[in-house]
Design a protein around this motif. Structure first.
Motif, PDB file in Angstrom:
ATOM      1  N   ILE A 280       4.043  -5.929  -1.972  1.00 20.38           N
ATOM      2  CA  ILE A 280       4.488  -5.184  -3.149  1.00 20.38           C
ATOM      3  C   ILE A 280       5.996  -5.329  -3.297  1.00 20.38           C
ATOM      4  O   ILE A 280       6.739  -5.255  -2.314  1.00 20.38           O
ATOM      5  CB  ILE A 280       4.137  -3.689  -3.032  1.00 20.38           C
ATOM      6  CG1 ILE A 280       2.632  -3.502  -2.781  1.00 20.38           C
ATOM      7  CG2 ILE A 280       4.572  -2.943  -4.290  1.00 20.38           C
ATOM      8  CD1 ILE A 280       1.733  -3.944  -3.900  1.00 20.38           C
ATOM      9  N   VAL A 281       6.442  -5.502  -4.535  1.00 25.34           N
ATOM     10  CA  VAL A 281       7.866  -5.606  -4.855  1.00 25.34           C
ATOM     11  C   VAL A 281       8.216  -4.516  -5.857  1.00 25.34           C
ATOM     12  O   VAL A 281       7.497  -4.320  -6.847  1.00 25.34           O
ATOM     13  CB  VAL A 281       8.204  -6.986  -5.454  1.00 25.34           C
ATOM     14  CG1 VAL A 281       9.705  -7.095  -5.731  1.00 25.34           C
ATOM     15  CG2 VAL A 281       7.756  -8.115  -4.536  1.00 25.34           C
ATOM     16  N   GLY A 282       9.320  -3.799  -5.600  1.00 29.44           N
ATOM     17  CA  GLY A 282       9.721  -2.753  -6.525  1.00 29.44           C
ATOM     18  C   GLY A 282      11.003  -2.083  -6.091  1.00 29.44           C
ATOM     19  O   GLY A 282      11.554  -2.378  -5.026  1.00 29.44           O
ATOM     20  N   ALA A 286       9.879   3.190  -0.279  1.00 28.68           N
ATOM     21  CA  ALA A 286       8.849   4.185   0.046  1.00 28.68           C
ATOM     22  C   ALA A 286       7.612   3.981  -0.810  1.00 28.68           C
ATOM     23  O   ALA A 286       6.475   4.006  -0.317  1.00 28.68           O
ATOM     24  CB  ALA A 286       9.408   5.594  -0.152  1.00 28.68           C
ATOM     25  N   GLU A 287       7.816   3.773  -2.113  1.00 28.05           N
ATOM     26  CA  GLU A 287       6.686   3.527  -3.004  1.00 28.05           C
ATOM     27  C   GLU A 287       5.979   2.226  -2.630  1.00 28.05           C
ATOM     28  O   GLU A 287       4.742   2.161  -2.615  1.00 28.05           O
ATOM     29  CB  GLU A 287       7.162   3.460  -4.459  1.00 28.05           C
ATOM     30  CG  GLU A 287       7.770   4.748  -4.989  1.00 28.05           C
ATOM     31  CD  GLU A 287       6.739   5.824  -5.290  1.00 28.05           C
ATOM     32  OE1 GLU A 287       5.564   5.480  -5.510  1.00 28.05           O
ATOM     33  OE2 GLU A 287       7.126   7.013  -5.318  1.00 28.05           O
ATOM     34  N   CYS A 288       6.760   1.178  -2.343  1.00 30.61           N
ATOM     35  CA  CYS A 288       6.163  -0.103  -1.939  1.00 30.61           C
ATOM     36  C   CYS A 288       5.338   0.059  -0.671  1.00 30.61           C
ATOM     37  O   CYS A 288       4.252  -0.521  -0.534  1.00 30.61           O
ATOM     38  CB  CYS A 288       7.263  -1.146  -1.705  1.00 30.61           C
ATOM     39  SG  CYS A 288       8.097  -1.744  -3.192  1.00 30.61           S
ATOM     40  N   ASP A 289       5.838   0.840   0.275  1.00 26.51           N
ATOM     41  CA  ASP A 289       5.173   1.050   1.556  1.00 26.51           C
ATOM     42  C   ASP A 289       3.804   1.689   1.350  1.00 26.51           C
ATOM     43  O   ASP A 289       2.764   1.172   1.796  1.00 26.51           O
ATOM     44  CB  ASP A 289       6.060   1.948   2.419  1.00 26.51           C
ATOM     45  CG  ASP A 289       5.789   1.796   3.911  1.00 26.51           C
ATOM     46  OD1 ASP A 289       4.868   1.039   4.284  1.00 26.51           O
ATOM     47  OD2 ASP A 289       6.499   2.424   4.709  1.00 26.51           O
ATOM     48  N   ALA A 290       3.790   2.813   0.644  1.00 27.08           N
ATOM     49  CA  ALA A 290       2.523   3.523   0.417  1.00 27.08           C
ATOM     50  C   ALA A 290       1.597   2.721  -0.492  1.00 27.08           C
ATOM     51  O   ALA A 290       0.381   2.661  -0.267  1.00 27.08           O
ATOM     52  CB  ALA A 290       2.802   4.896  -0.179  1.00 27.08           C
ATOM     53  N   LEU A 291       2.166   2.093  -1.511  1.00 21.20           N
ATOM     54  CA  LEU A 291       1.359   1.356  -2.471  1.00 21.20           C
ATOM     55  C   LEU A 291       0.691   0.143  -1.830  1.00 21.20           C
ATOM     56  O   LEU A 291      -0.472  -0.165  -2.134  1.00 21.20           O
ATOM     57  CB  LEU A 291       2.224   0.918  -3.654  1.00 21.20           C
ATOM     58  CG  LEU A 291       1.542   0.214  -4.830  1.00 21.20           C
ATOM     59  CD1 LEU A 291       0.403   1.053  -5.396  1.00 21.20           C
ATOM     60  CD2 LEU A 291       2.568  -0.116  -5.909  1.00 21.20           C
TER      61      LEU A 291
END
Length: 336
Positions: A280-282, A286-291
């Motif tokens: 995931i790239v963003g 934290a969002e990338c980790d969970a996503l």
């Protein structure tokens, strides 16, 4: 066995960084100021490209050590450990701001994935040993007992108090904490005037700015195999995070079955859904980790659907046959 595990982790990081720095190589004589260490049960590294200031790195690693005292799942004095072992009859915990943020993130993605990813999976994940030693599948009865203790819907937050509803529900920080910490470290470095840097927390890579004026960092997506240094795609990254989850990170093979650390909270066993990695790239690590974990857990179709409705983020799913699926809006990347 612990030394063997550390050596393996060091090798993985060396392979990854070897690719990374090779891709970044230019004729410029100025090298980044780098420091590495072992925290959060993995090898980490911070590289500053526009500041040659050891004091900044000193403070950065002090901050990382402070976060380990909050989020370590194994240190008995950490907040996470004390919260998860709060004692018989204790159902609530007055949490620090960092812990609240991390738990809220985990609960949100647990809900978004309808429990395919569950932040309360620790009673189950603690049964499985993917860190070395004897390759062994937990007893079926133990798995069933652990599964009965996993349900993010038990957890409620009221102000700074986490209400677990019982005294056995536990939080697993494995898919949220490193991303959260990377974001906070970025905040610190930016406050110190850093405009170009790479933070690597065990494969959670966060880029601050670009490498040089007009030149983005180039981040390699490795072939999802243990110790592999083969690159399948090269991404131009400017001020974003790149986080991968896959079956090659922590695992063992037994009787022809590949057991990895991304567990199905409903069955108690690792997911076998045809996926081998998700990247995931963003803007938020934290969002990338969970996503990345939520997408993997949901599988090809539902995972891609979640990714494509997450504004500002894109990613890649690698399947068992080696094919790569890119979400809408993903950059095509470069072939190695």
């Amino acid at each position: 066995m612990k030394k063997k595990s550390l050596a393996a982790l060091a090798l993985v990081l060396a392979l990854f960084l070897g690719i990374l720095w090779h891709l970044h190589g230019t004729k410029e004589s100025k090298k980044p100021l780098e420091r590495s260490g072992f925290l959060f049960d993995t090898v980490i590294a911070v590289s500053l490209y526009d500041k040659q200031d050891e004091a900044v790195l000193d403070e950065a690693f002090q901050l990382l050590e402070q976060y380990e005292e909050i989020f370590s799942p194994t240190k008995s004095e950490s907040e996470l450990y004390r919260m998860n072992h709060r004692g018989s009859g204790v159902t609530t915990w007055k949490a620090s701001p960092a812990m609240l943020d991390m738990v809220k993130l985990g609960l949100r993605y647990s809900e978004l994935s309808d429990g395919a990813f569950d932040v309360t999976v620790l009673p189950l994940s603690s049964l499985w040993n993917f860190s070395g030693g004897e390759a062994k599948v937990p007893a079926e009865a133990d798995i069933e007992t652990a599964v009965s203790k996993v349900d993010y819907r038990h957890v409620r937050i009221d102000g700074d108090v986490i209400d677990f509803g019982d005294d056995f529900t536990q939080i697993d920080s494995g898919s949220t904490a490193k991303g959260y910490i990377a974001d906070r470290l970025k905040d610190f470095l930016v406050e110190k005037g850093v405009k170009s840097a790479i933070i690597n927390l065990g494969g959670n890579v966060l880029c601050i700015g670009e490498k040089a004026k007009g030149k983005p960092f180039q981040i390699a997506i490795r072939k999802p195999e243990e110790h592999s240094n083969e690159v399948v795609k090269i991404l131009d990254i400017d001020g974003l995070s790149v986080v991968s989850s896959g079956v090659y990170e922590r695992f063992f093979d037994l009787d022809g079955v590949h057991y990895h650390h991304i567990l199905n909270p409903r069955t108690g066993y690792p997911y076998q859904n045809g996926l081998v990695s998700v990247t995931i790239v963003g803007p938020s690590s934290a969002e990338c980790d969970a996503l990345s974990t939520a997408v993997f857990s949901l599988g090809r179709e539902e995972g891609m659907a979640l990714l494509e409705k997450t504004e500002g983020y894109y990613g890649y799913i690698i399947l068992e046959d080696g094919s790569i699926l890119a979400s809408a809006g993903a950059q095509p990347g470069k072939n190695p």
